[in-house]
Design a protein around this motif. Sequence first.
Motif, PDB file in Angstrom:
ATOM      1  N   ASP A   1       0.862  -1.160   0.000  1.00  0.00           N
ATOM      2  CA  ASP A   1       0.000   0.000   0.000  1.00  0.00           C
ATOM      3  C   ASP A   1       0.909   1.224   0.000  1.00  0.00           C
ATOM      4  O   ASP A   1       0.524   2.299  -0.419  1.00  0.00           O
ATOM      5  CB  ASP A   1      -0.887  -0.033   1.255  1.00  0.00           C
TER       6      ASP A   1
ATOM      7  N   ARG B   1      -1.669  -9.108  -3.691  1.00  0.00           N
ATOM      8  CA  ARG B   1      -2.622  -8.991  -2.573  1.00  0.00           C
ATOM      9  C   ARG B   1      -3.444 -10.265  -2.393  1.00  0.00           C
ATOM     10  O   ARG B   1      -3.977 -10.511  -1.320  1.00  0.00           O
ATOM     11  CB  ARG B   1      -3.525  -7.787  -2.784  1.00  0.00           C
ATOM     12  N   ARG B   2      -3.525 -11.057  -3.444  1.00  0.00           N
ATOM     13  CA  ARG B   2      -4.275 -12.311  -3.301  1.00  0.00           C
ATOM     14  C   ARG B   2      -3.522 -13.333  -2.463  1.00  0.00           C
ATOM     15  O   ARG B   2      -4.077 -14.349  -2.075  1.00  0.00           O
ATOM     16  CB  ARG B   2      -4.580 -12.897  -4.682  1.00  0.00           C
TER      17      ARG B   2
ATOM     18  N   ILE C   1      -6.415 -10.276   4.934  1.00  0.00           N
ATOM     19  CA  ILE C   1      -6.170  -9.159   5.832  1.00  0.00           C
ATOM     20  C   ILE C   1      -7.419  -8.803   6.630  1.00  0.00           C
ATOM     21  O   ILE C   1      -8.518  -8.734   6.064  1.00  0.00           O
ATOM     22  CB  ILE C   1      -5.726  -7.908   5.046  1.00  0.00           C
TER      23      ILE C   1
ATOM     24  N   PHE D   1      -8.811  -5.961   9.808  1.00  0.00           N
ATOM     25  CA  PHE D   1      -8.473  -4.735  10.526  1.00  0.00           C
ATOM     26  C   PHE D   1      -9.321  -4.605  11.787  1.00  0.00           C
ATOM     27  O   PHE D   1     -10.305  -5.321  11.966  1.00  0.00           O
ATOM     28  CB  PHE D   1      -8.722  -3.518   9.629  1.00  0.00           C
TER      29      PHE D   1
ATOM     30  N   LYS E   1     -14.366  -3.548   8.383  1.00  0.00           N
ATOM     31  CA  LYS E   1     -14.571  -3.188   6.976  1.00  0.00           C
ATOM     32  C   LYS E   1     -15.542  -4.132   6.270  1.00  0.00           C
ATOM     33  O   LYS E   1     -15.259  -4.670   5.193  1.00  0.00           O
ATOM     34  CB  LYS E   1     -13.250  -3.157   6.212  1.00  0.00           C
ATOM     35  N   LEU E   2     -16.714  -4.317   6.876  1.00  0.00           N
ATOM     36  CA  LEU E   2     -17.748  -5.142   6.235  1.00  0.00           C
ATOM     37  C   LEU E   2     -18.686  -4.236   5.455  1.00  0.00           C
ATOM     38  O   LEU E   2     -18.830  -3.052   5.763  1.00  0.00           O
ATOM     39  CB  LEU E   2     -18.539  -5.914   7.292  1.00  0.00           C
ATOM     40  N   LEU E   3     -19.340  -4.814   4.444  1.00  0.00           N
ATOM     41  CA  LEU E   3     -20.328  -4.056   3.676  1.00  0.00           C
ATOM     42  C   LEU E   3     -21.675  -4.216   4.367  1.00  0.00           C
ATOM     43  O   LEU E   3     -22.209  -5.324   4.457  1.00  0.00           O
ATOM     44  CB  LEU E   3     -20.373  -4.565   2.235  1.00  0.00           C
TER      45      LEU E   3
ATOM     46  N   PHE F   1     -18.169 -11.864  -1.669  1.00  0.00           N
ATOM     47  CA  PHE F   1     -17.673 -10.679  -2.369  1.00  0.00           C
ATOM     48  C   PHE F   1     -16.185 -10.805  -2.724  1.00  0.00           C
ATOM     49  O   PHE F   1     -15.769 -10.485  -3.841  1.00  0.00           O
ATOM     50  CB  PHE F   1     -17.905  -9.451  -1.484  1.00  0.00           C
ATOM     51  N   ALA F   2     -15.406 -11.319  -1.773  1.00  0.00           N
ATOM     52  CA  ALA F   2     -13.971 -11.458  -2.018  1.00  0.00           C
ATOM     53  C   ALA F   2     -13.692 -12.396  -3.189  1.00  0.00           C
ATOM     54  O   ALA F   2     -12.753 -12.187  -3.951  1.00  0.00           O
ATOM     55  CB  ALA F   2     -13.277 -11.972  -0.766  1.00  0.00           C
TER      56      ALA F   2
ATOM     57  N   ARG G   1     -13.886 -13.767   5.346  1.00  0.00           N
ATOM     58  CA  ARG G   1     -13.683 -13.147   4.040  1.00  0.00           C
ATOM     59  C   ARG G   1     -12.208 -13.161   3.657  1.00  0.00           C
ATOM     60  O   ARG G   1     -11.853 -13.346   2.495  1.00  0.00           O
ATOM     61  CB  ARG G   1     -14.186 -11.700   4.068  1.00  0.00           C
TER      62      ARG G   1
END
Lengths: 251, 297
Positions: free
Chosen positions: A70, A97-98, A102, A104, A108-110, A121-122, A169
């Motif tokens: 990043d 990145r695959r 990761i 946090f 960071k869920l939708l 989604f992932a 995820r």
Amino acid sequence: MSVAVAERSAAPPQHALRPVISFHGVSKVYPNGTEALRDVDLAIHQGDFCFLVGPSGAGKSTFVRLLIRDEAPSTGRIFIDGQEVSRMSHRKLPKLRRKFGIVFQDYKLLQRRTVAQNVAFALQVTRPGQRHMREKVEEVLWIVGLEDKLDKFPDELSGGEQQRVAIARALVHRPRIFLADEPTGNLDPDTSWGIVQLLLQINHRGTTVLMATHNREVVDLVRRRVIAIDNGRVVRDEAEGQYLREGTATL
Amino acid sequence: MRQILASLWFALHSAGQNFRRNLGVSLAGVFTMALIIFLVGGSLLFTHSVDTVLQGQEQNASHLKIYLSDNASLAAITNFESRLKHDPRVISVTFETKDQAAKQASQNPSIASALDVLGSNPLPASLNLDVKKLTDLSQINNEAKMTPIVDMTTPTDYNSDVISKLNTVITVIQWVGAIIAIILLTISIVIIMNTIRTAVYSRRTEIEIMKLVGATDWFVRWPFILEGMLGGLLAAIFSGAVVFGAYRLFVQAAQGNLLSVPFDARYTITLLIVLLVGGVAVGAFGSFLGVRRFLQA
């Protein structure tokens, strides 16, 4: 709690031929002059479980951001799986990145998607059209213990459950390296312990796990490798360390 | 193949979902774009109509009559005529004899009686030219005046003043039309860019996750580009219909007036296609710019 630790005391699989992560003289200076990391050298092997500890602003987050590219280091070289990422082109980043899963502190869920949809989604965005997506999602949600919450929305879950969804995820595409940046930062001690147990379980299946944390209690209970960062420098790297240097009040 | 279809489905699905979820912002964007496309289309059609009318006037104005001296030999006249016929600036040349000139003039009864009284024919023979471009007219006129067989008293006849004014008007209108179209196009790209930026901002977590799990930039970009294209298409259909309707009304209203505007079906269809393709392209490009900032890093 101690019982659980005893169960996990078997040594993690060590097939340390080539480090899966290695830093060679890595420094990072931000454009505003902040020196976030200074001259970091270290190697993490396949199957390791590492804690990355240190006070806020010590450089833990920079460490994580450098890993997934990043950010690029100001000097030095970083290798993931033998591949130099410090000078990797923007086009190759998705592939890099695959390799990571990761999570946090803030999950960071939708919010408009269900648990199962969040996990799917992932896969949808990295491997569109993959077969047996539903089975893979259900399997990974079973691993994190949420097999009965598939159709719930994130706001119907507790913090610990939301973090488990985030972990599912991050796991669903079977990453080589699992990065957890303060995963227990918003959770109470019992729930935190459950999350750490889950990470140990993931590690037991052969995945390298790196967990950046403030959580002294957890680090001291688990007794795994501890990399302590203070003021941008690695001040300690112990195979079965504690949060603080043994017998002192410092890192 | 399966992967491409799944990606396409994902992009279409999230574009539609995005459009619906941010319906207010989306519709505002579509409406503004429609307004701009309407102005572009309207100004292009207006320019074209004025052009057509003026060009009609030009057709009438691009005649040049070269009067020939009575002493000129037939050989010299034929020579001069063929030289003009081979001139690339000239469309056609017809030779009018003294008799034909008299006959033509006799349509006016007073001239006819005057000719009768005179007993001889004072009218000169002439070469009648149709010139391709108005701008060439004065030059040809000057060249013709130098030719010895031309009648020295009244060498040529054309309305130079009107023509030069007409020329200026046409050029100015074309330039103004083009400049207005370019300005409006730029504005609409900026508007789309900002609309999409709002949409992107409301989905930044989603984009962040997509990047985090390793989605490619194009995978992230496509839904927004499709959304922009959809908006552009809707705007173009809407404003195209309005422009078309307004044009028909205008033509009908102008019918029977001094400057009757012909309904140019071919131009209209071309214009509608250009507006559709342009709307979609501007939508796509605006989205591309709008999403760019969020993909860097």
